[in-house]
Design a protein around this motif. Structure first.
Motif, short mmCIF file in Angstrom:
data_model
loop_
_atom_site.label_atom_id
_atom_site.label_comp_id
_atom_site.label_asym_id
_atom_site.label_seq_id
_atom_site.Cartn_x
_atom_site.Cartn_y
_atom_site.Cartn_z
N CYS A 1 0.80 -1.23 0.00
CA CYS A 1 0.00 0.00 0.00
C CYS A 1 0.84 1.28 0.00
O CYS A 1 0.31 2.36 -0.20
CB CYS A 1 -0.96 0.01 1.19
N GLY A 2 2.13 1.15 0.25
CA GLY A 2 3.01 2.31 0.26
C GLY A 2 3.02 3.11 1.55
O GLY A 2 3.71 4.11 1.66
N ALA A 3 2.26 2.65 2.54
CA ALA A 3 2.21 3.36 3.82
C ALA A 3 3.57 3.32 4.51
O ALA A 3 4.30 2.33 4.41
CB ALA A 3 1.15 2.74 4.73
N ILE A 4 3.90 4.39 5.20
CA ILE A 4 5.12 4.46 6.01
C ILE A 4 4.72 4.05 7.42
O ILE A 4 3.88 4.70 8.05
CB ILE A 4 5.72 5.88 6.01
N VAL A 5 5.30 2.94 7.90
CA VAL A 5 4.91 2.39 9.20
C VAL A 5 6.15 2.09 10.04
O VAL A 5 7.24 1.91 9.49
CB VAL A 5 4.07 1.10 9.03
N PRO A 6 6.00 2.02 11.35
CA PRO A 6 7.13 1.63 12.20
C PRO A 6 7.54 0.19 11.88
O PRO A 6 6.71 -0.63 11.46
CB PRO A 6 6.57 1.72 13.63
N HIS A 7 8.80 -0.11 12.10
CA HIS A 7 9.34 -1.44 11.80
C HIS A 7 8.54 -2.54 12.48
O HIS A 7 8.31 -3.60 11.91
CB HIS A 7 10.81 -1.50 12.23
N TYR A 8 8.08 -2.29 13.72
CA TYR A 8 7.35 -3.33 14.45
C TYR A 8 5.99 -3.63 13.83
O TYR A 8 5.36 -4.62 14.15
CB TYR A 8 7.17 -2.96 15.93
N ASP A 9 5.51 -2.78 12.92
CA ASP A 9 4.21 -2.97 12.30
C ASP A 9 4.35 -3.56 10.90
O ASP A 9 3.57 -3.28 10.01
CB ASP A 9 3.48 -1.62 12.23
N THR A 10 5.39 -4.40 10.70
CA THR A 10 5.63 -5.01 9.39
C THR A 10 5.81 -6.52 9.51
O THR A 10 6.12 -7.03 10.59
CB THR A 10 6.90 -4.43 8.72
N VAL A 11 5.62 -7.19 8.38
CA VAL A 11 5.82 -8.63 8.28
C VAL A 11 6.58 -8.88 7.00
O VAL A 11 6.19 -8.39 5.93
CB VAL A 11 4.47 -9.39 8.24
N ASN A 12 7.67 -9.63 7.09
CA ASN A 12 8.44 -9.99 5.91
C ASN A 12 7.80 -11.23 5.29
O ASN A 12 7.67 -12.25 5.95
CB ASN A 12 9.90 -10.25 6.28
N THR A 13 7.37 -11.14 4.03
CA THR A 13 6.69 -12.24 3.38
C THR A 13 7.44 -12.70 2.14
O THR A 13 8.18 -11.93 1.53
CB THR A 13 5.26 -11.84 2.95
N VAL A 14 7.23 -13.94 1.77
CA VAL A 14 7.77 -14.51 0.54
C VAL A 14 6.64 -15.28 -0.11
O VAL A 14 5.99 -16.11 0.53
CB VAL A 14 8.95 -15.47 0.83
N SER A 15 6.39 -14.98 -1.38
CA SER A 15 5.32 -15.69 -2.08
C SER A 15 5.66 -15.79 -3.56
O SER A 15 6.43 -14.98 -4.08
CB SER A 15 3.98 -14.99 -1.89
N GLU A 16 5.05 -16.78 -4.22
CA GLU A 16 5.22 -16.92 -5.65
C GLU A 16 4.61 -15.71 -6.34
O GLU A 16 3.53 -15.27 -5.99
CB GLU A 16 4.53 -18.19 -6.14
N GLY A 17 5.30 -15.18 -7.29
CA GLY A 17 4.78 -14.04 -8.03
C GLY A 17 5.14 -12.71 -7.43
O GLY A 17 5.16 -11.69 -8.12
N HIS A 18 5.39 -12.68 -6.12
CA HIS A 18 5.75 -11.42 -5.47
C HIS A 18 7.16 -11.43 -4.91
O HIS A 18 7.73 -10.38 -4.64
CB HIS A 18 4.77 -11.10 -4.32
N GLY A 19 7.74 -12.61 -4.68
CA GLY A 19 9.07 -12.70 -4.09
C GLY A 19 9.05 -12.20 -2.65
O GLY A 19 8.05 -12.31 -1.95
N ASP A 20 10.16 -11.63 -2.22
CA ASP A 20 10.27 -11.07 -0.86
C ASP A 20 9.60 -9.70 -0.82
O ASP A 20 9.88 -8.85 -1.66
CB ASP A 20 11.74 -10.88 -0.46
N ARG A 21 8.72 -9.52 0.17
CA ARG A 21 8.08 -8.21 0.35
C ARG A 21 7.95 -7.93 1.84
O ARG A 21 7.72 -8.83 2.63
CB ARG A 21 6.68 -8.18 -0.26
N LEU A 22 8.06 -6.68 2.18
CA LEU A 22 7.81 -6.23 3.54
C LEU A 22 6.46 -5.54 3.53
O LEU A 22 6.28 -4.52 2.86
CB LEU A 22 8.91 -5.27 4.00
N LEU A 23 5.49 -6.13 4.23
CA LEU A 23 4.13 -5.60 4.26
C LEU A 23 3.80 -5.03 5.62
O LEU A 23 4.26 -5.55 6.65
CB LEU A 23 3.12 -6.71 3.95
N CYS A 24 2.96 -4.00 5.65
CA CYS A 24 2.43 -3.54 6.93
C CYS A 24 1.47 -4.63 7.40
O CYS A 24 0.98 -5.44 6.61
CB CYS A 24 1.74 -2.19 6.79
N THR A 25 1.20 -4.68 8.70
CA THR A 25 0.35 -5.75 9.22
C THR A 25 -1.05 -5.69 8.63
O THR A 25 -1.68 -6.73 8.44
CB THR A 25 0.30 -5.74 10.76
#
Length: 194
Positions: A9-33
């Protein structure tokens, strides 16, 4: 406090409000919760899931020190994790951390109440204390959390006891007064109460 941009979503969030994800088609992504939970709800068909944002909670430990805890909810398929962590430990392997698992469609405020009860019970116990000889074990039982020591290419753990980072060597020194005694090392899930 470290801030990060959500890859979805492009939101700027504190580090603690993120989840590092890995998925097919998206690869590694850091998402807000919020984006993580929205994607998990979509993938699991939980259209009724509504994320609740909780304000920080202030609780005292056994020594009377007040800690500010951030709380986040993470949807893991058919389970909802409520996690609380000491605001001083957003990026460091130290500080108190607590977790409770529940049904994703249950009342999240009821789960929060159970989490806070658990936090109060565990914060009321002191396992270590400072002495002239350094950090010492209070009784015969020590509870804590295993963490990485934070050094690149290191395979050594450290532990967090009473919200304090304790290096592996220091833990060994704390055990020396019990030389000759037996012990039981039991590793449990973060959501279990030990």
């Amino acid at each position: 406090m470290s801030i990060i941009q959500c890859a979805a979503c492009g939101a700027i969030v504190p580090h603690y409000d993120t989840v590092n994800t890995v998925s097919e088609g998206h690869g590694d992504r850091l998402l807000c919760t919020a984006c993580f939970n929205r994607e998990m709800a979509h993938h699991t068909g939980l259209d009724d899931f509504g994320e609740v944002k909780f304000k920080p909670v202030h609780l005292s430990d056994a020594n009377g020190t007040v800690h500010e805890f951030h709380i986040r909810s993470l949807l893991f398929g058919d389970k909802l994790s409520l996690e609380a962590f000491d605001s001083t430990s957003e990026e460091e392997p130290s500080g108190y951390r607590f977790q409770i698992i529940g049904d994703p469609l249950s009342d999240q405020f009821v789960l929060l109440g159970k989490l806070i009860e658990k936090m109060r019970r565990l914060l009321a116990i002191a396992h270590v204390r400072d002495s002239d000889l350094g950090l010492q074990i209070v009784d015969e039982t020590v509870r804590g959390r295993i963490e990485w020591d934070g050094f690149e290419n290191s395979r050594r753990p450290c532990v967090v006891i009473d919200g304090r980072r304790v290096e592996w060597d220091e833990l060994g020194r704390m055990l020396m007064p019990f030389e000759g005694w037996q012990f039981k090392l039991e590793v449990r899930d973060p959501s279990d109460e030990i």
